[in-house]
Design an enzyme around this catalytic site. Sequence first.
Site, PDB file in Angstrom:
ATOM      1  N   VAL A  23       0.850  -1.184   0.000  1.00  0.00           N
ATOM      2  CA  VAL A  23       0.000   0.000   0.000  1.00  0.00           C
ATOM      3  C   VAL A  23       0.883   1.230   0.000  1.00  0.00           C
ATOM      4  O   VAL A  23       1.851   1.309   0.770  1.00  0.00           O
ATOM      5  CB  VAL A  23      -0.935   0.015   1.228  1.00  0.00           C
ATOM      6  CG1 VAL A  23      -1.837   1.241   1.197  1.00  0.00           C
ATOM      7  CG2 VAL A  23      -1.769  -1.254   1.272  1.00  0.00           C
ATOM      8  N   LYS A  38      -3.445   0.316  -3.280  1.00  0.00           N
ATOM      9  CA  LYS A  38      -2.951  -1.022  -2.953  1.00  0.00           C
ATOM     10  C   LYS A  38      -2.616  -1.739  -4.253  1.00  0.00           C
ATOM     11  O   LYS A  38      -3.487  -1.963  -5.096  1.00  0.00           O
ATOM     12  CB  LYS A  38      -3.991  -1.824  -2.165  1.00  0.00           C
ATOM     13  CG  LYS A  38      -3.598  -3.298  -2.005  1.00  0.00           C
ATOM     14  CD  LYS A  38      -4.437  -4.020  -0.980  1.00  0.00           C
ATOM     15  CE  LYS A  38      -3.961  -3.697   0.413  1.00  0.00           C
ATOM     16  NZ  LYS A  38      -4.589  -4.569   1.441  1.00  0.00           N
ATOM     17  N   ASP A 132     -12.338 -12.112   4.715  1.00  0.00           N
ATOM     18  CA  ASP A 132     -11.062 -12.100   5.432  1.00  0.00           C
ATOM     19  C   ASP A 132     -11.049 -10.993   6.483  1.00  0.00           C
ATOM     20  O   ASP A 132     -10.114 -10.190   6.552  1.00  0.00           O
ATOM     21  CB  ASP A 132      -9.901 -11.919   4.444  1.00  0.00           C
ATOM     22  CG  ASP A 132      -8.552 -12.279   5.066  1.00  0.00           C
ATOM     23  OD1 ASP A 132      -8.545 -12.983   6.093  1.00  0.00           O
ATOM     24  OD2 ASP A 132      -7.517 -11.861   4.517  1.00  0.00           O
TER      25      ASP A 132
END
Length: 645
Positions: A23, A38, A132
């Site tokens: 990032v 990113k 996630d």
Amino acid sequence: MNAWSVPGYREVRELGAGGAGRVVLATYSTTGAYVAIKYLHDRLRGDPRFLMGFRQEARIMVELNDPAIVRLYEYVETRDGAAIVMELVDGVPLRRILSEHGATSPEAALVVLKGSLTGLSLAHASGIVHRDYKPENVLVQADGASKLSDFGIATPSTEPGMPAGTPPYMAPEQWDDGAVSPATDVYAATCVFFECLTGRKPYRADHIARLRHLHKTAPIPAEEVPSAVRGLVSRGLAKNPADRPPTAGTFLGELEDAAVASYGPDWEQRGRRRLAELATLLALAFPLAKPAEPVEVATSVARTVLTGRLRSFVPRFALGGAVLSAVVVAALIAANRQTPVADDSPIVPPVHAEDAGPSAEPSATTSSSPSPSPSRSPSRSPSPTGTGASPGDPPAGAPSGSTSASPTGQPSSPGATPPGTPKPVRPEVTRLGITGFDGQSATVHVRAANDKKVTLTVRFLEGTGPDDLKPLPPQVIPLAGATSYDTGVQQAFPTPECDTTVYRRVEAGTSPAAPGGTQTDSVRVTGAPCPPPPVDSVKISDWDGTEVDADISTGGPGPVRVTVQFGRNGEVVDTVTRTLHGRTAYSFSASADLGPADCRRKVTEYTAVITTEPGAANGAQRASIRKVCVQESGPPTRGEPGLPA
């Protein structure tokens, strides 16, 4: 510095790196507004299944605008790399807070959970599962507010047979085959909630196999958290996803009730204050704590970040050759401590488009800004002489409304074109077509005679029939800088209810108009088959030896298979099977000819047994009736009814 960088942005410095990629802090070249970019890891770029799913979800994510979610502005994918341009959050990851300070207060932990559930519930309503959720993806700002990032970017496991995700926060079903659902996110969010409360993960092991076993079989460690929130932990960490709150929105309601009951109505203010204290202690780690390098733009812009409100939100996906770019006309959110230069100034990322052709190389061009609203004056471009006047303005020093003189010395009429002035080139659309429409996303092809500005207007419609379609607000997309455009547009329609069909249409038109005018395409979309619902009860209301009547209630409109076995003296004579669906309460009837009573017996017993699939909560239902033989010379004899078993 990356070998490849997103066109239209200037990188300032790297902010961090992880399994999904690196990032960087960057500025939008036109305005100097800060963003985070990113760059996805090559492992993700090399996974066709990941890329296909993420492209689809990116179309929806650009529509999500909520303080609890990090805004996605642009997704750019070329043969050289793939990157996500997103809102810069001037704060620290929750992981950093937990690593530095350990457990938070219960109220602060509830604030983290509430913020995450708010963002997750918005995503779940749009059909997106995070996959996630972990402390690294929760960003806490100096005011104690948090934002959830990295939807759909579950890092692939390096272990063979392991699904993508972060093991300490993976739900039991995720370990088996990678199955994910809103309930999976609820489990992960509860794991992080537990870690905020205790400073420890709920299950800890040195080996992946042991960790998997604990998540699937170990008791829920609810006794390690304060008694006021044990119910939330027990519900959120249930092994069976059916025993968890089905969505983040449902869990959010349970959290509010538990928090107010245990910590009072001002629990959230106290929690926010505590979270703000913990984040502020790490202020030197904020992305903007270190002064950025000077930005090569106008002085006033270099010192600040522009902020603006959108007059219309126009997500855009432009595809050309090897380039897939999701271009979003979005307002960049100013970070804390920064003030806007000009309110209502839309910030428009560049359009990635190119001329079509077999040998064309990918290139990035810049689109025109949306036209200003009638209440605001259009901005003027500097003139070649540097006076600040546009080509059509009067000469410097001329009074407003004055006319210019022609070469003959005679004043020309207002608006007259001076001799020798080149005739302006007008835009011209030579082709318009819809090259694909799947009911959610469409690709519109526009070809122009030159690279002047063309306005594309796309409208989606939906209804229960092809002649009963309701239009949604149009999407207006300015195109410029190329002669061929393949623009992806999408509408986040809700998923049709199970076993129902809806009709959708997309209409595309341009200004100036294309030959043939507006183009349309339509599709029919059918919801998934309804799952079999639970059968609450079956009740036999009547049985006369020939026809049986029953009332059946279910927990949903899905299909229920009903079977009736008709018997005579203990032997099955006939079977009737039917499938019921579409409602939750049914009046059911079935009949069979079981013949007259047997005169060789004193009585003949007739039975009807009703079973369902799925099975009814009160089990199979049985009714019987007894009849005697009817002698020809005697009066008829009534049967002796038997009560339902």
